[in-house]
Design a protein around this motif. Structure first.
Motif, PDB file in Angstrom:
ATOM      1  N   GLU A  52       0.826  -1.211   0.000  1.00 47.53           N
ATOM      2  CA  GLU A  52       0.000   0.000   0.000  1.00 47.53           C
ATOM      3  C   GLU A  52       0.862   1.264   0.000  1.00 47.53           C
ATOM      4  O   GLU A  52       0.536   2.262  -0.639  1.00 47.53           O
ATOM      5  N   LYS A  53       1.999   1.201   0.704  1.00 46.84           N
ATOM      6  CA  LYS A  53       2.892   2.368   0.740  1.00 46.84           C
ATOM      7  C   LYS A  53       3.491   2.637  -0.642  1.00 46.84           C
ATOM      8  O   LYS A  53       3.689   3.804  -1.036  1.00 46.84           O
ATOM      9  N   ALA A  54       3.766   1.566  -1.392  1.00 48.49           N
ATOM     10  CA  ALA A  54       4.326   1.731  -2.741  1.00 48.49           C
ATOM     11  C   ALA A  54       3.261   2.096  -3.762  1.00 48.49           C
ATOM     12  O   ALA A  54       3.544   2.761  -4.767  1.00 48.49           O
ATOM     13  N   ASP A  55       2.012   1.687  -3.508  1.00 46.94           N
ATOM     14  CA  ASP A  55       0.906   1.911  -4.451  1.00 46.94           C
ATOM     15  C   ASP A  55       0.297   3.288  -4.203  1.00 46.94           C
ATOM     16  O   ASP A  55      -0.773   3.424  -3.595  1.00 46.94           O
ATOM     17  N   LYS A  56       0.942   4.307  -4.678  1.00 45.51           N
ATOM     18  CA  LYS A  56       0.488   5.670  -4.430  1.00 45.51           C
ATOM     19  C   LYS A  56      -0.781   6.021  -5.194  1.00 45.51           C
ATOM     20  O   LYS A  56      -1.551   6.899  -4.793  1.00 45.51           O
ATOM     21  N   THR A  57      -1.022   5.317  -6.317  1.00 43.71           N
ATOM     22  CA  THR A  57      -2.232   5.587  -7.098  1.00 43.71           C
ATOM     23  C   THR A  57      -3.422   4.756  -6.632  1.00 43.71           C
ATOM     24  O   THR A  57      -4.542   4.951  -7.112  1.00 43.71           O
ATOM     25  N   SER A  58      -3.179   3.803  -5.751  1.00 40.70           N
ATOM     26  CA  SER A  58      -4.232   2.951  -5.169  1.00 40.70           C
ATOM     27  C   SER A  58      -5.021   2.177  -6.226  1.00 40.70           C
ATOM     28  O   SER A  58      -6.226   1.970  -6.087  1.00 40.70           O
ATOM     29  N   ASN A  59      -4.345   1.745  -7.283  1.00 37.57           N
ATOM     30  CA  ASN A  59      -5.041   0.958  -8.310  1.00 37.57           C
ATOM     31  C   ASN A  59      -4.835  -0.542  -8.156  1.00 37.57           C
ATOM     32  O   ASN A  59      -5.341  -1.337  -8.942  1.00 37.57           O
ATOM     33  N   GLY A  60      -4.058  -0.953  -7.166  1.00 38.79           N
ATOM     34  CA  GLY A  60      -3.906  -2.374  -6.857  1.00 38.79           C
ATOM     35  C   GLY A  60      -2.832  -3.090  -7.652  1.00 38.79           C
ATOM     36  O   GLY A  60      -2.596  -4.277  -7.432  1.00 38.79           O
TER      37      GLY A  60
END
Length: 580
Positions: free
Chosen positions: A391-399
């Motif tokens: 989640e910390k790496a997924d800044k765009t929150s697209n999974g």
């Protein structure tokens, strides 16, 4: 009169120039002595007053123990923001790697100890020392309960309590007897200077008794049978030192007793020095066999009496009892009772050793740190935080993520979870990205959470506990002292890795142990060394490396000079066999 006038003029200068609040006059008197003069100026008094006001705001740091961890912390602490109070049953630091040399007279006991007050007397922080033993820790009220351990000839036992703001546990560990009957009563240990002196005296007693004309042959054989239990570095080194003492020195001084000598090394495992390279294990075993040291592997001690030691042979299950004169027990360490009681109070009752996090903070307790043999680091698992890391790496929150999306967090992952680097090294992967590529495969362009879990699923198998060695304890003490030195700065500007389950960063970088190698002295001026990079060195040249490294690691120039002079004396005159 002239001298009086000189001092009067010096005093007037010190009053007229308050910036220079101390005037040092060095002159020659009757053969070159030093004469000093000083006076406190108003500036000095104002500084003293200001510091007195600030002292009330200083945090009180209580250090329990003066072993490798505690002494390393005290040596490296440079901040004047703390009032330090040290409590230990020993008012000195012991260079424990040379304890086996004390037992055979190669090195004198006083040569390897340094008074703790000498170590801290020039430090910028305020420090007090109490020679006492802590018997209870109250983390709720932030108190430690202590009792003096002075001689019983003094007026009773003194008990007192010490308040703390920050507590540092560096109490070491006790010898692990595995509840074997008779060990506490009849076996010798090698943890303290007193243990080495007692063991030395017992060895000489056996020689003296075996030389008496009235002693029977069977009794002489029993008295001259020396047993070492435990095939680790301490047990192996002591067996080698004892062999050198017996054949280089005692054989000349006690010719009637040398024919009865027997040295036995008992190890419950498959081989001695099980933490060393196989090449060292083979060399040590073969050398001991040539030297006449009887190495018995697969032999577990089940009982020790005043004259016999009983072992259970793993292959046959047979119980064998043999007579002995002196037995040294060197089979590992166990938690001290006071630490065990503390663990029960903070919810660690089910653990074998006191657990800390990667910053050496005791889990389940605020403002308490633990270093050295009394604690172990409970390294956090990657899989426990896998979703938070993603989640910390997924800044765009697209999974889904590209490899480049991990760029900002990969360094923090490797720092926060050292098992990642161990796994990469074991599997010969150049970087964290290679690990992700292998899990992603060629058919996928993006990495989802399941692929990320697959990539890191086996990483936690590389988690290892640090060995209970002086090297680890010294590095932990130095690390914690440096953290305390930068405490105020890092409170404002944290320098540690990202917090994956929260925002911001950790205050400090987590502790990382650097292994610089280990020695195994094997007697006959031969030593084995296992150094970083899978480099192994064995022989006489390595013995000189051992001399130089240990001389450099001694805590003061005083102890260095004493130990080197002891080594020189041994080369010239032999080992001391007096029973003092």
């Amino acid at each position: 009169m002239r001298g009086s006038a000189f001092f009067q003029r010096a005093f007037r200068v010190s009053q007229e120039h308050p910036t220079f609040f101390k005037l040092l006059i060095v002159t020659t008197v009757s053969g070159g002595g030093l004469l000093t003069f000083s006076d406190a100026s108003p500036f000095q008094r104002s500084i003293t007053g200001a510091s007195s006001q600030n002292e009330g705001k200083k945090k009180k740091v209580v250090v329990l123990g003066t072993g490798w961890a505690g002494t390393s912390f005290l040596k490296n602490l440079k901040s004047s923001s703390y009032d330090v109070q040290v409590v230990s049953p020993n008012n000195f630091f012991t260079f424990t790697p040379l304890l086996p040399s004390v037992t055979n007279g190669t090195v004198e006991a006083r040569s390897i100890v340094e008074p703790i007050r000498n170590i801290v007397k020039k430090k910028p922080y305020s420090v007090e020392f109490e020679e006492a033993e802590c018997y209870k820790i109250d983390p709720v009220n932030k108190k430690v309960y202590c009792r003096s351990n002075q001689s019983s000839t003094l007026d009773g036992v003194e008990e007192f309590t010490v308040d703390y703001d920050v507590l540092i546990l560096a109490m070491g560990a006790r010898v692990n007897t595995f509840n074997t009957p008779g060990v506490e009563e009849h076996a010798h240990f090698l943890k303290e200077v007193g243990d080495a002196q007692k063991l030395r005296k017992s060895i000489i007693d056996c020689y003296e008794r075996a030389s008496l004309p009235s002693v029977s042959e069977e009794e002489k054989k029993r008295m001259m049978h020396f047993v070492v239990v435990g095939g680790g570095p301490t047990g192996v080194e002591y067996a080698a030192e004892l062999h050198d003492l017996a054949f280089d020195d005692m054989a000349k001084l006690y010719p009637s007793a040398k024919d009865y000598l027997k040295i036995t090394l008992l190890e419950a495992g498959d081989h001695i020095l099980n933490m060393f390279d196989k090449r060292i294990i083979t060399f040590a075993t073969d050398k001991f066999q040539r030297d006449g040291i009887d190495v018995k592997t697969g032999s577990m001690v089940v009982r020790v009496s005043d004259k016999d030691i009983s072992t259970k042979e793993r292959k046959t299950g047979e119980i064998v009892s043999v007579p002995y004169g002196v037995v040294l027990w060197s089979t590992g360490i166990a938690t001290r009772p006071v630490v065990r009681d503390f663990m029960n109070h903070i919810g660690q009752a089910k653990r074998r050793v006191l657990a800390t996090d990667e910053w050496l903070r005791v889990e389940g307790c605020e403002d308490v740190y633990a270093l050295g043999d009394c604690a172990t680091i409970n390294q956090r698992k990657v899989m426990e935080d896998i979703a938070a890391i993603f989640e910390k790496a997924d800044k765009t929150s697209n999974g889904t993520l590209d490899l480049k999306d991990f760029k900002e967090v990969v360094g923090h992952i490797c720092e926060r979870y050292p098992q990642v680097e161990l796994y990469l090294r074991k599997n010969k992967l150049k970087s964290f990205y290679d690990l992700l590529k292998n899990a992603k495969g060629d058919d996928k362009k993006q990495i989802d959470i399941e692929t990320f879990k697959k990539a890191l699923s086996e990483v936690d198998s590389q988690m290892k506990s640090l060995p209970p060695t002086a090297q680890v304890a010294a590095q932990q003490g130095e690390y914690l002292a440096k953290c305390f030195n930068r405490m105020e700065l890092c409170e404002k500007n944290p320098e540690g890795p990202l917090r994956f389950r929260a925002s911001g960063r950790h205050r400090f970088h987590p502790f990382r142990y650097r292994h610089f190698g280990q020695f195994a002295p094997l007697g006959g001026e031969q030593t084995a060394a296992q150094l970083p990079g899978d480099w192994v060195s064995i022989g006489h040249s390595t013995q000189w490396l051992w001399y130089s490294v240990y001389a450099s690691k001694l805590v003061s120039w005083r102890t260095r000079m004493l130990v080197i002079s002891d080594w020189s004396r041994r080369f010239i005159f032999g080992r001391d066999s007096s029973k003092i």
